[in-house]
Scaffold this motif. Sequence first.
Motif, mmCIF file in Angstrom:
data_model
loop_
_atom_site.group_PDB
_atom_site.id
_atom_site.type_symbol
_atom_site.label_atom_id
_atom_site.label_comp_id
_atom_site.label_asym_id
_atom_site.label_seq_id
_atom_site.Cartn_x
_atom_site.Cartn_y
_atom_site.Cartn_z
ATOM 1 N N THR A 67 5.454 -8.636 -15.248
ATOM 2 C CA THR A 67 6.587 -9.417 -15.756
ATOM 3 C C THR A 67 7.947 -8.839 -15.383
ATOM 4 N N THR A 68 7.980 -7.765 -14.615
ATOM 5 C CA THR A 68 9.247 -7.132 -14.250
ATOM 6 C C THR A 68 9.754 -7.679 -12.920
ATOM 7 N N PRO A 69 10.975 -8.210 -12.906
ATOM 8 C CA PRO A 69 11.553 -8.694 -11.648
ATOM 9 C C PRO A 69 11.598 -7.568 -10.608
ATOM 10 N N GLY A 70 11.257 -7.940 -9.378
ATOM 11 C CA GLY A 70 11.240 -6.978 -8.287
ATOM 12 C C GLY A 70 9.861 -6.413 -7.998
ATOM 13 N N LEU A 71 8.913 -6.646 -8.906
ATOM 14 C CA LEU A 71 7.555 -6.131 -8.708
ATOM 15 C C LEU A 71 6.549 -7.238 -8.371
ATOM 16 N N GLU A 72 7.046 -8.432 -8.117
ATOM 17 C CA GLU A 72 6.167 -9.582 -7.885
ATOM 18 C C GLU A 72 5.219 -9.382 -6.703
ATOM 19 N N GLN A 73 5.654 -8.643 -5.690
ATOM 20 C CA GLN A 73 4.845 -8.449 -4.485
ATOM 21 C C GLN A 73 4.079 -7.130 -4.488
ATOM 22 N N MET A 74 4.167 -6.372 -5.554
ATOM 23 C CA MET A 74 3.512 -5.066 -5.629
ATOM 24 C C MET A 74 1.994 -5.218 -5.466
ATOM 25 N N ALA A 75 1.407 -4.345 -4.655
ATOM 26 C CA ALA A 75 -0.040 -4.407 -4.410
ATOM 27 C C ALA A 75 -0.824 -4.277 -5.711
ATOM 28 N N LEU A 76 -0.314 -3.538 -6.664
ATOM 29 C CA LEU A 76 -1.000 -3.389 -7.952
ATOM 30 C C LEU A 76 -1.239 -4.745 -8.595
ATOM 31 N N ILE A 77 -0.351 -5.679 -8.360
ATOM 32 C CA ILE A 77 -0.457 -7.014 -8.944
ATOM 33 C C ILE A 77 -1.241 -7.949 -8.030
ATOM 34 N N ASN A 78 -1.009 -7.841 -6.726
ATOM 35 C CA ASN A 78 -1.571 -8.799 -5.773
ATOM 36 C C ASN A 78 -2.867 -8.355 -5.103
ATOM 37 N N ASN A 79 -3.193 -7.091 -5.162
ATOM 38 C CA ASN A 79 -4.420 -6.573 -4.551
ATOM 39 C C ASN A 79 -5.010 -5.545 -5.506
ATOM 40 N N MET A 80 -5.339 -5.992 -6.687
ATOM 41 C CA MET A 80 -5.700 -5.113 -7.797
ATOM 42 C C MET A 80 -6.931 -4.253 -7.530
ATOM 43 N N ARG A 81 -7.793 -4.652 -6.632
ATOM 44 C CA ARG A 81 -9.028 -3.898 -6.413
ATOM 45 C C ARG A 81 -8.836 -2.696 -5.494
ATOM 46 N N LEU A 82 -7.731 -2.649 -4.751
ATOM 47 C CA LEU A 82 -7.484 -1.572 -3.806
ATOM 48 C C LEU A 82 -7.137 -0.286 -4.548
ATOM 49 N N SER A 83 -7.916 0.773 -4.329
ATOM 50 C CA SER A 83 -7.785 2.008 -5.114
ATOM 51 C C SER A 83 -6.670 2.940 -4.652
#
Length: 139
Positions: free
Chosen positions: A103-119
């Motif tokens: 929900t934080t602006p600027g983090l929309e493209q962060m891999a943690l959000i968009n590729n959650m399975r990548l360790s």
Amino acid sequence: MNHWLFKSEPDSWSWDQQVAKGAGGEEWSGVRNYQARNNMRAMKIGDRGFYYHSNVGKEIVGVVEVCRESTPDSTTDDPRWDCVWIRAVKPFKRPVTLEECKTTPGLEQMALINNMRLSVQPVSAEEWAIVCRLGGVEP
């Protein structure tokens, strides 16, 4: 310097265990994903990363540093798998949750959000600054 995020299940390897390893750090072994492995191969000594507790907590709890570049993973004889060594640098003053990142602006493209399975994943300079601010530490 590049920035990264390392995921660990805290019941398997926690932030406190990482801190206890001291300046020598610990081998970030057991990664069996080509993209995560390639991320580690790109790391240089001194690169910084977030330490993320997955499954339990789902929160970024501290900052780590690469203290040894990619070497063969000691947990397998398979030459395809490498890993880096990381050491704890500093804890966050307050953990930054996955929900907060979403929900934080600027983090929309962060891999943690968009590729959650990548360790093991890259973090942009902008994302690094935002998450550090949320966690109460200097970028």
